[in-house]
Scaffold this motif. Sequence first.
Motif, PDB file in Angstrom:
ATOM      1  N   GLY A  89      -4.689 -22.411 -28.011  1.00 18.90           N
ATOM      2  CA  GLY A  89      -4.911 -23.072 -29.286  1.00 18.90           C
ATOM      3  C   GLY A  89      -5.096 -24.565 -29.164  1.00 18.90           C
ATOM      4  N   LYS A  90      -4.282 -25.227 -28.337  1.00 18.72           N
ATOM      5  CA  LYS A  90      -4.389 -26.680 -28.221  1.00 18.72           C
ATOM      6  C   LYS A  90      -5.679 -27.125 -27.546  1.00 18.72           C
ATOM      7  CE  LYS A  90      -1.722 -27.057 -23.888  1.00 18.72           C
ATOM      8  NZ  LYS A  90      -0.480 -27.573 -23.279  1.00 18.72           N
ATOM      9  N   ARG A  91      -6.374 -26.149 -26.948  1.00 20.46           N
ATOM     10  CA  ARG A  91      -7.658 -26.454 -26.306  1.00 20.46           C
ATOM     11  C   ARG A  91      -8.835 -25.996 -27.167  1.00 20.46           C
ATOM     12  NH1 ARG A  91      -3.962 -24.774 -22.348  1.00 20.46           N
ATOM     13  NH2 ARG A  91      -3.786 -26.193 -20.541  1.00 20.46           N
ATOM     14  N   GLY A  92      -8.522 -25.547 -28.358  1.00 18.77           N
ATOM     15  CA  GLY A  92      -9.577 -25.086 -29.252  1.00 18.77           C
ATOM     16  C   GLY A  92     -10.167 -23.746 -28.859  1.00 18.77           C
ATOM     17  N   LEU A  93      -9.397 -22.961 -28.088  1.00 17.27           N
ATOM     18  CA  LEU A  93      -9.896 -21.680 -27.597  1.00 17.27           C
ATOM     19  C   LEU A  93      -9.282 -20.494 -28.320  1.00 17.27           C
ATOM     20  CD1 LEU A  93      -9.821 -22.423 -23.760  1.00 17.27           C
ATOM     21  CD2 LEU A  93     -11.787 -22.523 -25.301  1.00 17.27           C
ATOM     22  N   VAL A 109     -10.971 -13.447 -29.459  1.00 14.67           N
ATOM     23  CA  VAL A 109     -10.743 -13.971 -28.115  1.00 14.67           C
ATOM     24  C   VAL A 109     -10.150 -12.912 -27.192  1.00 14.67           C
ATOM     25  CG1 VAL A 109     -10.518 -16.371 -28.823  1.00 14.67           C
ATOM     26  CG2 VAL A 109      -8.512 -14.885 -28.850  1.00 14.67           C
ATOM     27  N   ARG A 110     -10.230 -11.642 -27.636  1.00  8.87           N
ATOM     28  CA  ARG A 110      -9.652 -10.574 -26.834  1.00  8.87           C
ATOM     29  C   ARG A 110     -10.258 -10.521 -25.441  1.00  8.87           C
ATOM     30  NH1 ARG A 110      -5.108  -8.388 -26.802  1.00  8.87           N
ATOM     31  NH2 ARG A 110      -5.236  -8.194 -29.084  1.00  8.87           N
ATOM     32  N   THR A 111     -11.572 -10.674 -25.339  1.00  2.03           N
ATOM     33  CA  THR A 111     -12.212 -10.618 -24.020  1.00  2.03           C
ATOM     34  C   THR A 111     -11.721 -11.756 -23.131  1.00  2.03           C
ATOM     35  OG1 THR A 111     -14.179  -9.534 -24.919  1.00  2.03           O
ATOM     36  CG2 THR A 111     -14.416 -10.647 -22.800  1.00  2.03           C
ATOM     37  N   MET A 112     -11.593 -12.957 -23.713  1.00  2.00           N
ATOM     38  CA  MET A 112     -11.077 -14.090 -22.945  1.00  2.00           C
ATOM     39  C   MET A 112      -9.655 -13.813 -22.445  1.00  2.00           C
ATOM     40  SD  MET A 112     -10.528 -18.072 -24.126  1.00  2.00           S
ATOM     41  CE  MET A 112     -12.279 -18.368 -24.350  1.00  2.00           C
ATOM     42  N   MET A 113      -8.826 -13.287 -23.311  1.00  2.00           N
ATOM     43  CA  MET A 113      -7.451 -13.001 -22.930  1.00  2.00           C
ATOM     44  C   MET A 113      -7.395 -11.930 -21.839  1.00  2.00           C
ATOM     45  SD  MET A 113      -5.637 -15.097 -24.684  1.00  2.00           S
ATOM     46  CE  MET A 113      -4.001 -14.429 -24.408  1.00  2.00           C
ATOM     47  N   ASN A 114      -8.247 -10.936 -21.956  1.00  2.00           N
ATOM     48  CA  ASN A 114      -8.277  -9.886 -20.938  1.00  2.00           C
ATOM     49  C   ASN A 114      -8.751 -10.425 -19.593  1.00  2.00           C
ATOM     50  OD1 ASN A 114      -7.316  -7.904 -22.634  1.00  2.00           O
ATOM     51  ND2 ASN A 114      -9.349  -7.161 -23.216  1.00  2.00           N
ATOM     52  N   LEU A 115      -9.762 -11.291 -19.636  1.00  2.99           N
ATOM     53  CA  LEU A 115     -10.235 -11.910 -18.392  1.00  2.99           C
ATOM     54  C   LEU A 115      -9.101 -12.679 -17.720  1.00  2.99           C
ATOM     55  CD1 LEU A 115     -13.605 -13.775 -17.944  1.00  2.99           C
ATOM     56  CD2 LEU A 115     -11.533 -14.589 -16.862  1.00  2.99           C
ATOM     57  N   ILE A 116      -8.387 -13.486 -18.504  1.00 11.39           N
ATOM     58  CA  ILE A 116      -7.271 -14.272 -17.962  1.00 11.39           C
ATOM     59  C   ILE A 116      -6.203 -13.347 -17.377  1.00 11.39           C
ATOM     60  CG2 ILE A 116      -5.330 -15.757 -18.635  1.00 11.39           C
ATOM     61  CD1 ILE A 116      -7.280 -17.061 -20.658  1.00 11.39           C
ATOM     62  N   ALA A 117      -5.968 -12.222 -18.045  1.00  5.81           N
ATOM     63  CA  ALA A 117      -4.914 -11.309 -17.601  1.00  5.81           C
ATOM     64  C   ALA A 117      -5.199 -10.710 -16.233  1.00  5.81           C
ATOM     65  CB  ALA A 117      -4.730 -10.197 -18.636  1.00  5.81           C
ATOM     66  N   VAL A 141     -15.992 -17.833 -18.541  1.00  6.40           N
ATOM     67  CA  VAL A 141     -15.567 -18.402 -17.262  1.00  6.40           C
ATOM     68  C   VAL A 141     -15.881 -19.893 -17.208  1.00  6.40           C
ATOM     69  CG1 VAL A 141     -16.129 -18.447 -14.795  1.00  6.40           C
ATOM     70  CG2 VAL A 141     -15.628 -16.273 -15.932  1.00  6.40           C
ATOM     71  N   GLU A 142     -17.086 -20.260 -17.617  1.00 11.74           N
ATOM     72  CA  GLU A 142     -17.468 -21.679 -17.583  1.00 11.74           C
ATOM     73  C   GLU A 142     -16.510 -22.524 -18.416  1.00 11.74           C
ATOM     74  OE1 GLU A 142     -21.610 -21.405 -18.857  1.00 11.74           O
ATOM     75  OE2 GLU A 142     -22.205 -22.090 -16.865  1.00 11.74           O
ATOM     76  N   ARG A 143     -16.146 -22.033 -19.599  1.00 13.79           N
ATOM     77  CA  ARG A 143     -15.262 -22.791 -20.478  1.00 13.79           C
ATOM     78  C   ARG A 143     -13.857 -22.904 -19.870  1.00 13.79           C
ATOM     79  NH1 ARG A 143     -14.832 -23.853 -26.098  1.00 13.79           N
ATOM     80  NH2 ARG A 143     -13.383 -25.611 -26.210  1.00 13.79           N
ATOM     81  N   LEU A 144     -13.364 -21.791 -19.317  1.00 14.73           N
ATOM     82  CA  LEU A 144     -12.021 -21.807 -18.746  1.00 14.73           C
ATOM     83  C   LEU A 144     -11.948 -22.673 -17.492  1.00 14.73           C
ATOM     84  CD1 LEU A 144     -11.037 -18.055 -19.211  1.00 14.73           C
ATOM     85  CD2 LEU A 144     -10.202 -20.027 -20.517  1.00 14.73           C
ATOM     86  N   VAL A 145     -13.014 -22.687 -16.704  1.00  8.08           N
ATOM     87  CA  VAL A 145     -13.049 -23.572 -15.527  1.00  8.08           C
ATOM     88  C   VAL A 145     -13.087 -25.027 -15.982  1.00  8.08           C
ATOM     89  CG1 VAL A 145     -14.437 -24.288 -13.542  1.00  8.08           C
ATOM     90  CG2 VAL A 145     -14.055 -21.859 -13.972  1.00  8.08           C
ATOM     91  N   ASP A 146     -13.898 -25.322 -16.996  1.00  8.07           N
ATOM     92  CA  ASP A 146     -13.953 -26.693 -17.519  1.00  8.07           C
ATOM     93  C   ASP A 146     -12.585 -27.159 -18.020  1.00  8.07           C
ATOM     94  OD1 ASP A 146     -16.629 -26.898 -16.951  1.00  8.07           O
ATOM     95  OD2 ASP A 146     -17.304 -26.453 -18.998  1.00  8.07           O
ATOM     96  N   GLU A 147     -11.838 -26.228 -18.614  1.00  8.59           N
ATOM     97  CA  GLU A 147     -10.507 -26.562 -19.141  1.00  8.59           C
ATOM     98  C   GLU A 147      -9.423 -26.516 -18.051  1.00  8.59           C
ATOM     99  OE1 GLU A 147      -9.708 -27.643 -22.057  1.00  8.59           O
ATOM    100  OE2 GLU A 147     -11.627 -27.365 -23.123  1.00  8.59           O
ATOM    101  N   LYS A 148      -9.880 -26.237 -16.817  1.00 12.67           N
ATOM    102  CA  LYS A 148      -8.971 -26.159 -15.663  1.00 12.67           C
ATOM    103  C   LYS A 148      -7.904 -25.069 -15.822  1.00 12.67           C
ATOM    104  CE  LYS A 148      -9.580 -30.909 -14.073  1.00 12.67           C
ATOM    105  NZ  LYS A 148     -10.854 -31.066 -14.776  1.00 12.67           N
ATOM    106  N   LEU A 149      -8.260 -24.035 -16.567  1.00 11.99           N
ATOM    107  CA  LEU A 149      -7.370 -22.878 -16.702  1.00 11.99           C
ATOM    108  C   LEU A 149      -7.697 -21.803 -15.661  1.00 11.99           C
ATOM    109  CD1 LEU A 149      -7.122 -22.522 -20.570  1.00 11.99           C
ATOM    110  CD2 LEU A 149      -5.361 -23.336 -18.992  1.00 11.99           C
ATOM    111  N   LEU A 150      -8.875 -21.867 -15.086  1.00 11.90           N
ATOM    112  CA  LEU A 150      -9.254 -20.993 -13.981  1.00 11.90           C
ATOM    113  C   LEU A 150      -9.651 -21.858 -12.801  1.00 11.90           C
ATOM    114  CD1 LEU A 150     -11.531 -18.112 -15.359  1.00 11.90           C
ATOM    115  CD2 LEU A 150      -9.107 -17.989 -14.767  1.00 11.90           C
ATOM    116  N   LYS A 151      -9.316 -21.415 -11.623  1.00  5.80           N
ATOM    117  CA  LYS A 151      -9.810 -22.064 -10.419  1.00  5.80           C
ATOM    118  C   LYS A 151     -10.560 -21.028  -9.584  1.00  5.80           C
ATOM    119  CE  LYS A 151      -5.533 -21.518  -7.689  1.00  5.80           C
ATOM    120  NZ  LYS A 151      -4.483 -22.249  -6.910  1.00  5.80           N
TER     121      LYS A 151
END
Length: 429
Positions: A366-370, A383-391, A417-427
Motif C-alpha cells: 500500500g505505501k508503494r501504491g501497489l 492485485v491477486r496475481t501480484m501477491m501470488n507472484l511474490i508468494a 515483475v518490472e514494477r516490483l524490481v523498480d520498487e526493489k521488492l524483487l531481486k
Amino acid sequence: MTHGQRMYQRAEKLFPICRSLTGNGVRETLRIISEELPELNMFEVPSGTQAFDWTVPDEWNIKDGYIESEDGKRFACFRESNLHIVGYSEPVDKTVPLEELKKYIFVQEDQPDVVPYVTSYYKRRFGFCMSKNERDSLSRGTYRMYIDSTLEPGSLTYGELIIPSTEGQIPEEEIFLSTYICHPSMANNELSGPSVAVELAKWLYTLKKRRYTYRIIFIPETLGSIVYLSRNLSTLKERVIAGFNISCVGDDRAYSYVASRKGNTLADRIALNVLGYHTDNFLRYSFLQRGSDERQYNAPGVDLPVCAISRSKYGEYPEYHTSADDLTVISPEGLQGAFDVYRKCILGLEYNRFYQVTCLCEPQLGKRGLYPTESYKGSANAVRTMMNLIAYADGTMDLIDISNQIHAPIDELIPIVERLVDEKLLKIM
C-alpha cells in the motif's frame, strides 16, 4: 497497416519466385528480404562442399519448360506455375508417344485437381507435374518434352542476421530462429515462415533492451540446416539457450507445437506456456512427428534446444505440397496470430529469470501504491496475481515455473515483475 497485413504483402511479393535447394531464386528471395533487413549477410557454399554426411550438389536454374502436343497446345507450362516442373530436372528436348510421356508425369492421385510438388535433388532425372484430371485428358499422339534448365557447379546460398544484445552479456547467450527459403510458389509451406521471421526481426530492432542476441537464419530446408550446422555448430552449442524452427505459420485454422527431442528444453517450456494461455486447444506433436529442420537441430551430438510452433503443421493440411497451397490458404489474421505467439515467447524468454522477494513476509504494498488503501471484500482481487507472484518468488523457480504455478500468463507477469524490481521488492538471482 498491421503486422499481419505487412506479412501477407511480403508473401505476395515473394510468391512468384521459383526457389529450389540452390539457384537464383534463393538469391532473389534473400535480396528482397535484405531490402527490409539491410544487415542480413548472405553466404555462398560451393558445390562439392562436404557437410557432415552430405555434399552440396550442383546448382540448378531453370528458364522454361512445358509439354507440347502435335497441334502446338502446351501443358504443364513452367511460366504458368513453377510447380509444373520437377525440381532439379535435367534439360530435355525430346518427342515421345503418350504412353512414354506418362512415365515422366507426376500427379496426386487422391487430389485429382491439384498439381503436386515433386523434387529430385540427388538423382539426375527430369519430369513434369500435372493434375490427374489434366493428365487423363491427354489424347493419343506424340508430345514434345521441353525443359530449359542448367545443372552445373555453383553454390548453396543462405542468409544470416545477428541482432546483438543491448546488454553485452558475457558469456553471450542467443535465441535462435530458423526458417527456410527453398520451395517454389507455395504460400503456407514456403512463404509464411520467412514472412513471420522478417517481421519478428524488425520488431526486435525496436526493443530498447535486448537481454539476448538473436540469430535468425534463412536457409534451404534440410541441406541448408546441415550446412549451417557444419559451419557454426560449436558456436551454436556454446551460445543458444532456446530456438524455434518457423514453418507453416500462415493459416488461421489451428496452432501446433512440435516438441524438441528431449521435450523439456527452455524453448519447449515457453512454447507450451504461451500456447496454453493464448490459444484454444492447440495441437501437440511429439518429436516422433517431426518433419522440418528441427530434425537436424535436435540430432544426437547437435542437441540444440529447438522446437517448432506452427499454425496448421506441415503434412497435416490438405493443400500441403500442392498447387492448392496458394495465397488463399494464408491470411493476415493467420500470420498475425503466429507473430503474436512468437513475440510472447520471445518476451517471456527475455524476462525468464529467477526472482526472489527482498523482505520477509508479505511486503507492505500500500505505501508503494501497489495495493488498495481501503480494505473490503474483494479489494485484493486486483492485485491477486501480484501477491501470488511474490508468494512464489523464492529464488528457486524461474518466471515460467511461477506462471505455471499461479495460472497466470507469463506476458501478464512481465509488467508486474518490472514494477516490483523498480520498487526493489524483487531481486534478480
